[in-house]
Design a protein around this motif. Structure first.
Motif, PDB file in Angstrom:
ATOM      1  N   SER A  55      39.187  86.268  90.700  1.00 26.70           N
ATOM      2  CA  SER A  55      39.843  86.275  92.274  1.00 26.70           C
ATOM      3  C   SER A  55      39.424  87.325  93.255  1.00 26.70           C
ATOM      4  O   SER A  55      39.287  87.214  94.401  1.00 26.70           O
ATOM      5  N   ARG A  56      39.548  88.373  92.864  1.00 19.67           N
ATOM      6  CA  ARG A  56      38.860  89.645  93.404  1.00 19.67           C
ATOM      7  C   ARG A  56      38.394  90.671  92.531  1.00 19.67           C
ATOM      8  O   ARG A  56      39.114  91.311  91.847  1.00 19.67           O
ATOM      9  N   ARG A  57      37.167  90.702  92.425  1.00 20.10           N
ATOM     10  CA  ARG A  57      36.381  91.911  91.603  1.00 20.10           C
ATOM     11  C   ARG A  57      37.051  93.287  91.771  1.00 20.10           C
ATOM     12  O   ARG A  57      36.716  93.753  92.777  1.00 20.10           O
ATOM     13  N   PRO A  58      37.561  93.768  90.922  1.00 16.92           N
ATOM     14  CA  PRO A  58      37.823  95.234  90.923  1.00 16.92           C
ATOM     15  C   PRO A  58      36.671  96.291  90.654  1.00 16.92           C
ATOM     16  O   PRO A  58      35.487  95.651  90.326  1.00 16.92           O
ATOM     17  N   ASP A  59      36.711  97.432  90.917  1.00 18.83           N
ATOM     18  CA  ASP A  59      35.717  98.580  90.696  1.00 18.83           C
ATOM     19  C   ASP A  59      35.650  98.792  89.218  1.00 18.83           C
ATOM     20  O   ASP A  59      34.510  99.275  88.605  1.00 18.83           O
TER      21      ASP A  59
ATOM     22  N   GLU B 208      39.091 100.772  93.405  1.00 19.19           N
ATOM     23  CA  GLU B 208      40.280  99.789  93.053  1.00 19.19           C
ATOM     24  C   GLU B 208      40.143  99.391  91.407  1.00 19.19           C
ATOM     25  O   GLU B 208      39.140  99.036  91.144  1.00 19.19           O
ATOM     26  N   ILE B 209      41.203  99.566  90.754  1.00 21.58           N
ATOM     27  CA  ILE B 209      41.236  99.603  89.125  1.00 21.58           C
ATOM     28  C   ILE B 209      42.151  98.168  88.889  1.00 21.58           C
ATOM     29  O   ILE B 209      43.283  98.214  89.467  1.00 21.58           O
ATOM     30  N   LEU B 210      41.782  97.689  87.965  1.00 20.67           N
ATOM     31  CA  LEU B 210      42.607  96.320  87.450  1.00 20.67           C
ATOM     32  C   LEU B 210      43.201  96.980  86.290  1.00 20.67           C
ATOM     33  O   LEU B 210      42.185  97.118  85.233  1.00 20.67           O
ATOM     34  N   ILE B 211      44.431  97.177  85.896  1.00 22.16           N
ATOM     35  CA  ILE B 211      45.121  97.895  84.699  1.00 22.16           C
ATOM     36  C   ILE B 211      45.498  96.465  83.940  1.00 22.16           C
ATOM     37  O   ILE B 211      46.492  95.718  84.345  1.00 22.16           O
ATOM     38  N   ILE B 212      44.907  96.214  82.602  1.00 21.75           N
ATOM     39  CA  ILE B 212      45.329  95.073  81.949  1.00 21.75           C
ATOM     40  C   ILE B 212      46.131  95.467  80.994  1.00 21.75           C
ATOM     41  O   ILE B 212      45.484  96.106  79.730  1.00 21.75           O
TER      42      ILE B 212
ATOM     43  N   CYS C 118      45.602 100.452  92.298  1.00 20.31           N
ATOM     44  CA  CYS C 118      45.841  99.733  91.209  1.00 20.31           C
ATOM     45  C   CYS C 118      46.337  98.544  91.242  1.00 20.31           C
ATOM     46  O   CYS C 118      47.373  98.137  92.183  1.00 20.31           O
ATOM     47  N   ARG C 119      45.848  97.590  90.588  1.00 21.44           N
ATOM     48  CA  ARG C 119      46.276  96.292  90.531  1.00 21.44           C
ATOM     49  C   ARG C 119      46.636  95.978  88.889  1.00 21.44           C
ATOM     50  O   ARG C 119      46.192  96.740  88.177  1.00 21.44           O
TER      51      ARG C 119
END
Length: 230
Positions: free
Chosen positions: A43-47, A3-7, A28-29
Motif C-alpha cells: 500500500s505504501r513502500r517504506p524506505d 520511513e521504516i516499516l517495523i514488522i 516508523c510504521r
C-alpha cells in the motif's frame, strides 16, 4: 527523512523503537503479523523494513521470500531480527536476501547503526557540486571547499532541496515536505529558522553575494554562482 516499516508482534518493542528513532528523523510504521505486513508494504513502500523472524500468520522468512520474488520490492532494504544464538536463522535470512540481521535482545543504538549502514549501501550516493559547495547524500554531509559544514539533518535537507533546484525558486511547501515531511503551516516559522541557520553556516559566496535568496510570496532560491551560470 527515512520511513521504516517495523514488522514485529512485540508492540512494546515497536513503540520503544519509535521513541528512539524519532529524534533521528526516522518515521516508523508498524505491522504485527506477516500477512498485514505484506499489505502494508504494497500500500505504501517504506524506505526500509525491520523484520522479525517469529511472526503470526506468515513468519519472517515467508515475508522476505514474498518480497524478494516481487520485482517491485526485490531490492527493498530488509534488516532481520532473529533469536540470539540461532546462527541457522541468520544464515538463512542472509541467503534469502536480507541486507543485515541482528539477534534479540539488542541495543537500539546498534540497530540504528545497522539501519544507517544499510541505507548508505543501498542508496545511490548523490554528489552535488555548485561552486565551492559539495554535498554527499550517502553520508548526509556537506563541504565548503575542504571544510566540512556541520549541519543537522533538517538543515542538510534544506540545502539539498535548494541545491537540487539551484537557480530556480523552491516553494515553501516543497521545502517543508523535504524537511518536515508535510506542507508548510500558516504562520509557521520553523522552516525560516532552518534556512536562517543554513545561511549563517554557509556564509556568502566568495564575491560577497548571498547564496540563498528569499523570493517574496514564492519561496527561496539558491543563487547559482557566476562561474556556474556562464
Amino acid at each position: 527523512m527515512i520511513e521504516i516499516l517495523i514488522i514485529d508482534d512485540d508492540k512494546e518493542l515497536c513503540h520503544l523503537l519509535e521513541d528512539y528513532f524519532r529524534p533521528e528523523d526516522i518515521v516508523c510504521r508498524f505491522s504485527h503479523d506477516g500477512r498485514s505486513a505484506l499489505e502494508a508494504v504494497r500500500s505504501r513502500r517504506p524506505d526500509m523494513v525491520i523484520l522479525d523472524v517469529m511472526l503470526p500468520e506468515k513468519n519472517g522468512f515467508e515475508v522476505l521470500r514474498t518480497l524478494r520474488r516481487d520485482r517491485q520490492f526485490s531490492s527493498l532494504p530488509v534488516v532481520m531480527l532473529t533469536a540470539r544464538g540461532d546462527a541457522g536463522d541468520m544464515v538463512r535470512g542472509l541467503d534469502m536476501g536480507a541486507d543485515d540481521y541482528l539477534p534479540k535482545p539488542f541495543n537500539p543504538r546498534e540497530l540504528l547503526s545497522r539501519v544507517r549502514a544499510v541505507m548508505r549501501r543501498v542508496q545511490p550516493v548523490l554528489r552535488t557540486d555548485y561552486g565551492d559547495l559539495r554535498l554527499d547524500d550517502g553520508a548526509m554531509k556537506a563541504w565548503k571547499g575542504e571544510e566540512e559544514i556541520m549541519l543537522s539533518g533538517q538543515e542538510y535537507r534544506v540545502l539539498r532541496a535548494l541545491l537540487a533546484s539551484a537557480g530556480t525558486v523552491v516553494s515553501r511547501d516543497e521545502l517543508s515536505r523535504a524537511v518536515f515531511g508535510r506542507e508548510a503551516m500558516p504562520l509557521e516559522r520553523g522552516l525560516d529558522m532552518q534556512i536562517s541557520r543554513v545561511r549563517r553556516k554557509l556564509g556568502p559566496c566568495a564575491d560577497g553575494s548571498e547564496r540563498i535568496r528569499s523570493i517574496r510570496g514564492a519561496g527561496y532560491m539558491y543563487v547559482m554562482p557566476q562561474e556556474e551560470r556562464s
